[in-house]
Design a protein around this motif. Structure first.
Motif, PDB file in Angstrom:
ATOM      1  N   VAL A 192      -4.260  -1.084  -3.821  1.00  0.00           N
ATOM      2  CA  VAL A 192      -5.157  -0.138  -3.140  1.00  0.00           C
ATOM      3  C   VAL A 192      -6.192  -0.950  -2.364  1.00  0.00           C
ATOM      4  CG1 VAL A 192      -4.936   1.784  -4.757  1.00  0.00           C
ATOM      5  CG2 VAL A 192      -6.566  -0.050  -5.249  1.00  0.00           C
ATOM      6  N   GLU A 193      -6.741  -0.296  -1.310  1.00  0.00           N
ATOM      7  CA  GLU A 193      -7.859  -0.905  -0.603  1.00  0.00           C
ATOM      8  C   GLU A 193      -9.120  -0.526  -1.364  1.00  0.00           C
ATOM      9  OE1 GLU A 193      -7.497   0.354   3.469  1.00  0.00           O
ATOM     10  OE2 GLU A 193      -6.291  -1.430   3.906  1.00  0.00           O
ATOM     11  N   ALA A 194      -9.879  -1.540  -1.766  1.00  0.00           N
ATOM     12  CA  ALA A 194     -10.982  -1.279  -2.703  1.00  0.00           C
ATOM     13  C   ALA A 194     -12.291  -1.747  -2.115  1.00  0.00           C
ATOM     14  CB  ALA A 194     -10.699  -1.987  -4.028  1.00  0.00           C
ATOM     15  N   ASN A 203      -3.199  -1.582  -8.048  1.00  0.00           N
ATOM     16  CA  ASN A 203      -3.415  -0.205  -8.471  1.00  0.00           C
ATOM     17  C   ASN A 203      -2.889  -0.068  -9.895  1.00  0.00           C
ATOM     18  OD1 ASN A 203      -3.598   2.523  -8.830  1.00  0.00           O
ATOM     19  ND2 ASN A 203      -1.819   2.999  -7.531  1.00  0.00           N
ATOM     20  N   GLY A 245      -0.132   2.230 -10.492  1.00  0.00           N
ATOM     21  CA  GLY A 245       0.989   2.172  -9.556  1.00  0.00           C
ATOM     22  C   GLY A 245       2.334   2.017 -10.231  1.00  0.00           C
ATOM     23  N   LEU A 302       0.843  -1.208   0.000  1.00  0.00           N
ATOM     24  CA  LEU A 302       0.000   0.000   0.000  1.00  0.00           C
ATOM     25  C   LEU A 302       0.874   1.252   0.000  1.00  0.00           C
ATOM     26  CD1 LEU A 302      -2.722  -1.181   2.542  1.00  0.00           C
ATOM     27  CD2 LEU A 302      -3.170  -0.497   0.172  1.00  0.00           C
ATOM     28  N   LYS A 360       2.113   2.070  -3.220  1.00  0.00           N
ATOM     29  CA  LYS A 360       1.005   2.355  -4.148  1.00  0.00           C
ATOM     30  C   LYS A 360       0.859   1.296  -5.254  1.00  0.00           C
ATOM     31  CE  LYS A 360       0.380   7.298  -3.442  1.00  0.00           C
ATOM     32  NZ  LYS A 360       1.382   7.514  -2.349  1.00  0.00           N
ATOM     33  N   LEU A 403      -8.225  -6.054  -1.267  1.00  0.00           N
ATOM     34  CA  LEU A 403      -6.996  -5.487  -1.828  1.00  0.00           C
ATOM     35  C   LEU A 403      -6.956  -5.752  -3.329  1.00  0.00           C
ATOM     36  CD1 LEU A 403      -4.527  -6.752   0.932  1.00  0.00           C
ATOM     37  CD2 LEU A 403      -5.606  -4.493   0.768  1.00  0.00           C
TER      38      LEU A 403
END
Lengths: 419, 419
Positions: free
Chosen positions: B67-69, B86, B89, B61, B64, B83
């Protein structure tokens, strides 16, 4: 989220896995050294801390897999204790099941054959009779060798393919009559009382080369086994490659001679390597060219064998017709080796098997240029060719090495957690 | 103790290596999941402790990369945070250098093409001109996409073989005029200012399949690339296999038709797969059989291309002569695929490349039985055939995936200490 996606994910690793892996790495480094290694040398070679080396050596000494073998060093500082494998620390039984002969060996931890026997495969090939005969031979070998049974880590059998690796079964091996689907591994385990593993014969030969084949047996190489037909074992990136079902290395149907004879198994192809290299066929060619006298009217297996040896001897002496026959055979084998080399891009090719020995000298003279001439990497690196250093019993030695490999080799997958 | 023996030893592993490896394992599991994973699901799938999962998720995280989704779960207990990767990222540039066309893509972290361009390979093939044109294209692509340069992990180039992987050089590629020995990797790195990696084109295609090819792209499989000739990329035991010098997969000289024409590169062989599959040759066959009208007196590349597409369309419609020509081509390709499958024993075969698309429908109807009929493992498991899901740009996508793979894939060798 679907099942296959979960299945596809790799597993992680943890501390106990790491410790076990590092133990096998250290054992492997000691095994590969000619005269043993000191703890300091070990640390340098495998890249681990002196503390880790010390802890793991202690575990290996406790397990009697290594011994302290004298001191070394005359310079300043403490002389270093040398660590060596303990040959008597572990043993393994190896079995090579060939359609015509069964070979059984007892191997020690350094890969030396301490006892061996061989017998003709029971006629009729009945699985229960074959298994009973192998178990009897193993028992006699263990008794006569005096090796304590508790030091025998298990038995490994090198079987003709195709095999079902998951079930430890031989499935429709073309030359074992009536072997539709035989759970050989379980049958042998029951009959011998030894934990038993099984692999295809050429895979076992490849394992033998990595385990007992000397210092060159690293990196990526192919092992060609010239027995009934031509098989191939693969060592890729330092590890034996088995294929998704344990059947890698089936090269008998590679076409090497567009003008060659029809394939003996009725597949409809012409000039496949398995057919082109048949000793009986080479012998007939030599006779038709006048290189050899005709065979008796009803030739025996011994007549064929003697004739084949004579053909090889004549080629070694330079008799033109014999040279011509063997040169064509070598060119065909080089073609097949070239197909393999172009696909998997190896550093070395090792040859062995019962029909290799008589042609070894001739082939090692002519084949290196033939093979390298066929490789796309000709401009980048030269592939080396060599005969196996493990002799006629390489199949059975390989069977025993399957056991040692499973117990002791630093395979990367050893690190990954079980699913 | 001799040098080679030291060289042959495997390296050990340690805690930082283990942490890095587990990070890539977790990232890989998230990447392979369709809709992301909760920490609890992750722990179950990769076999690591909740604490390890938690620590590593935090690192990912922070970087990056994930991401927490959102939350999931309506049963008792806390809803679980999902999770996901990204996409923004990390990015990578991919370049496919083909003798006739250069394709450049910009890939995001989930393997989606966010920008792409293609141009005709500069005539004359002068290495400096080719490199300058690629660098200009990359620069334009980055500028127009608006992707910040610092998020671009590097560039990967898929080059025609043979290559020298160590030096990042193309060595004597037969269809790049005058490319005796070109250090393409270093030249591109200098010209683009991006850290650059290089691999043979078919290797890059194999990497693309493992990275972006969907959930089936695991285990052992072969990728066949039907472009100028037929090449093959190998994924063995879940990892892309490159060969000892990065040149695995050269299958163009496998003999598939003993009655076929002489090989176009003058090697002296007859009926090699590369020659048999030449579209120009298939077209001439179809014309001589009356399946297609003759080409104009001085046919252009476009005439050949249109003719080939027409041949494929007629075969799909069932016109007997067109079917006959393509069936023979499919049989030849199946033969070559069979040689590969018998040697490396894979679970799946994936096909792609510019000449694959027009024949895909026809070949996927007839080839599965042809290939499986040639495999020694026919009685044990069936090999599946499929077209790539990555389309025409699979080579360039593969180039970009080389960068992502190097940065993020859970390769077992990532665990081993550097020598």
């Amino acid at each position: 989220m679907t099942e296959p996606r979960q299945h596809a994910a790799r597993r992680g690793t943890n501390l106990p896995r790491m410790g076990d892996f590092n133990l096998t790495v250290i054992l492997d480094a000691i095994r590969r050294s000619e005269n043993g290694l000191s703890r300091v040398e070990l640390a340098r070679i495998v890249g681990l801390s002196p503390q880790t080396i010390s802890n793991i050596s202690r575990r290996l000494l406790d397990q009697k897999l290594i011994v302290e073998a004298g001191k070394e060093g005359s310079g300043p500082g403490k002389p270093r204790t040398i660590l060596r494998l303990n040959p008597a620390g572990m043993y393994a039984v190896g079995v090579h099941l060939d359609p015509s002969i069964v070979t059984v060996v007892l191997l020690d931890l350094v890969g030396a054959v301490v006892a061996k026997d061989a017998f003709a495969t029971p006629e009729g090939h009945r699985p229960d009779e074959v298994v009973a005969a192998i178990a009897e031979c193993v028992e006699a070998l263990l008794a006569s060798s005096g090796v304590p049974r508790e030091l025998v880590a298990g038995a490994g059998v090198a079987a003709p393919g195709p095999i079902d690796l998951v079930r430890g079964a031989v499935v429709g091996a073309p030359l074992l009559r009536g072997w539709g689907d035989v759970p050989l591994q379980a049958m042998l385990q029951t009959a011998t009382g030894l934990e038993t593993v099984m692999d295809k014969d050429v895979t076992a030969v490849a394992v033998a080369e990595t385990w007992a084949g000397g210092p060159e047996a690293s990196g990526s190489f192919a092992v060609f086994y010239l027995g009934t037909g031509l098989g191939c074992g693969l060592v890729l990136g330092g590890e034996v490659y088995r294929g998704s079902s344990g059947n890698a290395g089936e090269i008998g149907h590679i076409i090497v001679d567009p003008d060659g004879p029809e394939c003996f198994d009725g597949c409809g192809l012409r000039g496949t390597i398995g057919t082109v290299l048949e000793p009986v066929r080479l012998l007939a060619q030599a006779i038709s060219l006048g290189a050899l006298p005709p065979l008796p009217a009803e030739p025996t297996a011994a007549d064929f064998h003697t004739g084949f040896l004579r053909l090889c001897a004549l080629a070694d002496e330079g008799q033109p017709a014999a040279v011509g026959v063997l040169r064509e055979a070598a060119r065909s084998m080089a073609h097949a080796a070239g197909v393999v080399g172009n696909l998997v891009d190896v550093e070395r090719m090792v040859f062995g098997g019962p029909y290799w020995e008589p042609v070894a000298a001739f082939c090692l003279r002519v084949m290196p240029d033939m093979v390298n001439g066929r490789l796309a990497t000709g401009g980048i690196h030269r592939v080396e060719l060599a005969g196996t250093s493990l002799g006629q019993d390489v199949g059975a030695v390989g069977g025993a090495c399957l056991v040692l490999e499973r117990a002791l080799a630093p395979r990367a997958d050893r690190l990954l957690l079980d699913a």
